[in-house]
Write an enzyme that holds these catalytic residues in place. Sequence first.
Site, PDB file in Angstrom:
ATOM      1  N   ASP A   1       7.946  -0.453  -3.607  1.00  0.00           N
ATOM      2  CA  ASP A   1       6.837  -1.409  -3.558  1.00  0.00           C
ATOM      3  C   ASP A   1       5.568  -0.800  -4.135  1.00  0.00           C
ATOM      4  OD1 ASP A   1       8.159  -3.570  -2.603  1.00  0.00           O
ATOM      5  OD2 ASP A   1       7.643  -3.249  -0.503  1.00  0.00           O
TER       6      ASP A   1
ATOM      7  N   ASP B   1      16.673  -8.783  -0.503  1.00  0.00           N
ATOM      8  CA  ASP B   1      15.747  -7.856   0.147  1.00  0.00           C
ATOM      9  C   ASP B   1      16.201  -7.565   1.585  1.00  0.00           C
ATOM     10  OD1 ASP B   1      13.452  -6.374   0.564  1.00  0.00           O
ATOM     11  OD2 ASP B   1      12.046  -7.989   0.115  1.00  0.00           O
TER      12      ASP B   1
HETATM   13  C1  DGJ Z   1       9.555  -6.293  -0.037  1.00  0.00           C
HETATM   14  C2  DGJ Z   1       9.878  -6.202  -1.494  1.00  0.00           C
HETATM   15  O1  DGJ Z   1      10.056  -4.868  -1.866  1.00  0.00           O
HETATM   16  C3  DGJ Z   1       8.757  -6.862  -2.292  1.00  0.00           C
HETATM   17  O2  DGJ Z   1       8.987  -6.717  -3.659  1.00  0.00           O
HETATM   18  C4  DGJ Z   1       8.684  -8.308  -1.893  1.00  0.00           C
HETATM   19  O3  DGJ Z   1       9.856  -8.963  -2.272  1.00  0.00           O
HETATM   20  C5  DGJ Z   1       8.450  -8.422  -0.405  1.00  0.00           C
HETATM   21  N1  DGJ Z   1       9.428  -7.679   0.344  1.00  0.00           N
HETATM   22  C6  DGJ Z   1       8.491  -9.860   0.021  1.00  0.00           C
HETATM   23  O4  DGJ Z   1       8.382 -10.005   1.365  1.00  0.00           O
END
Ligand code: DGJ
Length: 705
Positions: A526, A458
């Site tokens: 997200d 990420d």
């Molecule tokens: C952003 C990601 O897109 C989410 O799926 C998750 O992993 C969060 N970060 C965790 O902080």
Amino acid sequence: MPATSSPVRFDPARGLAVLRTPNSVYVIRVGSDGSPRHVYWGAALDTDDLAALPAAHSPADSSFEADADPDELAPQSGARFGPAGLQVRYADGTRGAQWTFTGHDIEGGKLLLRLTDRRYPLAAELVYRVRPDSDVIERWVELTHTGGDDSGPITVDRLDSASWTLPTLPDYRLTHLVGGWNSEFQLRRDRLPVAETVLTSRRGLTSHHANPWLALDDGTATEERGEVWTTALAWSGSWRVTVHRDPVGRTTWTGGFGHDGLSWTLAPGETLRTPVFAGLYTPGGFGAASRAWHTYVRGGVLPDPDRDRPVVYNSWEATGFDVDHDGQLRLAELAAGLGAELFVLDDGWFGARTSDRAGLGDWTPRPSAFPDGLRPLADEVHRLGMAFGLWVEPEMVNRDSDLYRAHPDWVVHAPSREATEQRNQLMLNFARPEVEAWAHHTLDRLVRENDVDWLKWDANRVVTEAGWPGQRDPDRLWIDHTRAVYRVMDRLRADHPRLRIEACAGGGGRVDLGILARTDQAWTSDNTDPVDRITIQHGFSQLFPAQTMATWVTDSPNVTTGRTTPLRFRFHVAAAGALGLGGDLTHWSEEELDQAAALVARYKEIRPLVQRGHQHRLSGPGGVTAVHYISEDSTEHAVLAWRPTTRFGHHSPALALPALDPTARYLDPDEGTTYSGAVLTRLGIDLALPDGDYASSLIRLRRVG
Ligand code: DGJ
């Protein structure tokens, strides 16, 4: 030239290079001034046609215009007035390049044109590579300072990978992707203004806001027909593509890494190599363009295209930062019961990471949550028959972390400026060799010690105050950070052949052909609301194949939008990609768990078609959206259709399936009904959508007889 001959030819007498793909021809002429000029890119021409190409001249016969075809990479010099793809400065203040053509090389499908500046120690190689059985032409540039140590540096203010040119068309339309966090990959299709249109990311990541992909047409192409020219840059940092429609009717575009205002000091003997900028032409409309991209991404980009993407369970929406061994194991057991094949422990498992304010950078399991480390959970997950995945964000650090306290100088920052925090975090400068080495060592250890099969990598902020204390050429970090991320991923994959990586940057903030060359799929957004996802997935599918599009079924009401939708609708939308589960399964009823298990099993039946077949978008977002997936041998078919809202109580009309063979017959194996291909292609199939909002259907068809 017969179709079977070499895809690349160069005729030195005429200075003419010809690249051939199954459906297109690309022609370059090295002019008398030594600069490679664009002659033609479009529908196939035969050798006789190429014998009599029109002479180069500007449509406007004027002393105020360049009297030459557009450059293959426009230097900032001479009678050139559009956006320059090559901007260099020498020690005496002179800019640009005046080329001498010094030769070419052909090796298989690769053509290399060699250029040397007439006065300054600068050489360029323009490289073209035709991918086998694909209409994609890959292009990049290598720029070398050929002088000795006493010749002084050359400053590179811009080095694009390629400039592209369209044939003259009556009008021009630009298709591209825009968005933001939670709203990535929205397709825009607008008339191209007579102007310079800049698509860019200045964030150090590909960005949620724009993607280095575009398509151009004359304004009449449709999903099924019409000429489309489309390009995509393989780069995951800042980038810029400038499309220039000039007043006399020509359209060119130039693009590459970096954004405006960055420079790279090229030392004597040093070479700067750009990322690949790939392009393709199709006469078959936007649908054929996407399928050609998908074939290319599968055949020429992804490291492991033929392996089914596993059904993932990810804990983020269920538990947030509140993770511990017992809670995660409970979720893993439930997920395994639904048919999940991979369990990913998301954020919150390490250091003092009980919120987004602390711990980032300290990659050791938090003893209060995982008293014996992660290995016991990994072993349990493996015992349940699933692979074990771990969330990491290796490029980032919280100020409140042991890593930052030990190495405050490792973050990207300008010492005289206050460093902007985003999500309470700073960015580590991977361009520093010791930071790259630390990241590789840390991840390698995590993977080894915990038997990790999958990393979700990420990145939740972008570059600001891009300084590098002590470094004389701090702008390098814009390029070298991304290169180091690539290197760490590549080394991990090489050392751990079983390891798979999912790209993520707060959802779809870093999805491009560069990151996909070392990852298996990308977390699309997200935003897991199925209605919004229809739009996001439609945009994503323009360039990227479904197997790279991670999709989760999450709880209802949706955490982002508050919208309540049926489980079946959520599944059917997620079935359009690499399906996963992301809800709090401990709150799902027995009935929901049973239904979910059946829907996962159903997805696995169509997974080979969705993930490895050909995709035909039948209708875009709004009304009924539908996508038809066809197996590689054209026998198996699946149609997914979604209708978020009903209007006036009207039933949805039958849906035509134009990609079927009208001479064949098709069996619906679930209903036992047989259809004529002629009827399905012309009159269509009844989607049997239930009444009411959030209606969806999944229809399978098998070619018979
Ligand atoms: C952003 C990601 O897109 C989410 O799926 C998750 O992993 C969060 N970060 C965790 O902080």
